[in-house]
Design a protein around this motif. Structure first.
Motif, PDB file in Angstrom:
ATOM      1  N   TRP A  99       0.808  -1.124  -0.124  1.00 53.41           N
ATOM      2  CA  TRP A  99      -0.090  -0.072  -0.242  1.00 53.41           C
ATOM      3  C   TRP A  99       0.951   1.265   0.072  1.00 53.41           C
ATOM      4  N   PHE A 100       0.438   2.335  -0.474  1.00 50.95           N
ATOM      5  CA  PHE A 100       1.109   3.518  -0.285  1.00 50.95           C
ATOM      6  C   PHE A 100       0.036   4.873   0.367  1.00 50.95           C
ATOM      7  N   THR A 101       0.624   5.796   1.029  1.00 51.21           N
ATOM      8  CA  THR A 101       0.127   6.842   1.566  1.00 51.21           C
ATOM      9  C   THR A 101       0.866   8.113   1.194  1.00 51.21           C
ATOM     10  N   PHE A 102       0.064   9.195   0.849  1.00 55.49           N
ATOM     11  CA  PHE A 102       1.223  10.163   0.038  1.00 55.49           C
ATOM     12  C   PHE A 102       0.998  11.752   0.937  1.00 55.49           C
ATOM     13  N   ASN A 103       1.798  12.577   0.494  1.00 46.98           N
ATOM     14  CA  ASN A 103       1.626  13.986   0.852  1.00 46.98           C
ATOM     15  C   ASN A 103       1.858  14.015   2.511  1.00 46.98           C
ATOM     16  N   TRP A 104       2.693  13.411   3.109  1.00 46.87           N
ATOM     17  CA  TRP A 104       3.038  13.636   4.558  1.00 46.87           C
ATOM     18  C   TRP A 104       4.178  14.498   4.449  1.00 46.87           C
ATOM     19  N   PRO A 105       4.120  15.411   5.361  1.00 45.84           N
ATOM     20  CA  PRO A 105       5.056  16.588   5.466  1.00 45.84           C
ATOM     21  C   PRO A 105       6.462  15.758   5.953  1.00 45.84           C
ATOM     22  N   ALA A 106       7.269  16.282   5.313  1.00 45.73           N
ATOM     23  CA  ALA A 106       8.833  15.690   5.500  1.00 45.73           C
ATOM     24  C   ALA A 106       9.357  15.869   6.674  1.00 45.73           C
ATOM     25  N   THR A 107       8.986  16.994   7.323  1.00 46.58           N
ATOM     26  CA  THR A 107       9.378  17.380   8.616  1.00 46.58           C
ATOM     27  C   THR A 107       8.865  16.746   9.641  1.00 46.58           C
ATOM     28  N   TRP A 108       7.798  15.933   9.432  1.00 42.85           N
ATOM     29  CA  TRP A 108       7.102  14.853  10.479  1.00 42.85           C
ATOM     30  C   TRP A 108       7.816  13.457  10.623  1.00 42.85           C
ATOM     31  N   HIS A 109       7.927  13.317  11.886  1.00 46.14           N
ATOM     32  CA  HIS A 109       8.432  11.732  12.357  1.00 46.14           C
ATOM     33  C   HIS A 109       7.379  10.876  12.481  1.00 46.14           C
ATOM     34  N   VAL A 110       7.110  10.163  11.413  1.00 43.20           N
ATOM     35  CA  VAL A 110       6.122   9.170  11.457  1.00 43.20           C
ATOM     36  C   VAL A 110       6.379   7.845  11.705  1.00 43.20           C
ATOM     37  N   VAL A 111       5.570   7.215  12.385  1.00 42.52           N
ATOM     38  CA  VAL A 111       5.880   5.770  12.699  1.00 42.52           C
ATOM     39  C   VAL A 111       4.537   5.151  12.402  1.00 42.52           C
ATOM     40  N   TRP A 112       4.944   4.012  11.497  1.00 45.89           N
ATOM     41  CA  TRP A 112       3.801   3.113  10.893  1.00 45.89           C
ATOM     42  C   TRP A 112       3.638   1.718  11.441  1.00 45.89           C
ATOM     43  N   TYR A 113       2.471   1.201  12.110  1.00 42.89           N
ATOM     44  CA  TYR A 113       2.563  -0.043  12.417  1.00 42.89           C
ATOM     45  C   TYR A 113       1.020  -0.866  12.056  1.00 42.89           C
TER      46      TYR A 113
END
Length: 85
Positions: free
Chosen positions: A19-33
């Protein structure tokens, strides 16, 4: 910290899908689970891997590969946690 469900998915026995998910701000630290929503005791049901694409100077796309480790269908939630932002 902000958390949520970005998507839900389902996999047949032993299936792997991306899957993909887009347009997340590059400055955010995002953890996926990934969290199974179909109960089954005794062993792990899914495994996942996250790859990141720098889509622009300011945004990222996350590519999430999920694998069903069982011989039965499984459903799950694709969850995220934004650690900053």
């Amino acid at each position: 910290m902000r958390t949520g469900v970005q998507f839900t998915g389902s996999l047949t026995a032993n299936q792997t899908q991306r899957w993909f998910t887009f347009n997340w701000p590059a400055t955010w630290h995002v953890v996926w689970y990934m969290v199974p929503t179909s109960p089954r005791t005794g062993a792990p049901q899914i495994d996942w891997d996250v790859a990141v694409e720098r889509a622009s100077a300011s945004n990222c796309t996350y590519w999430i590969t999920v694998k069903n480790l069982t011989n039965q269908s499984v459903t799950f939630e694709g969850r995220y946690a934004v650690m900053n932002g």
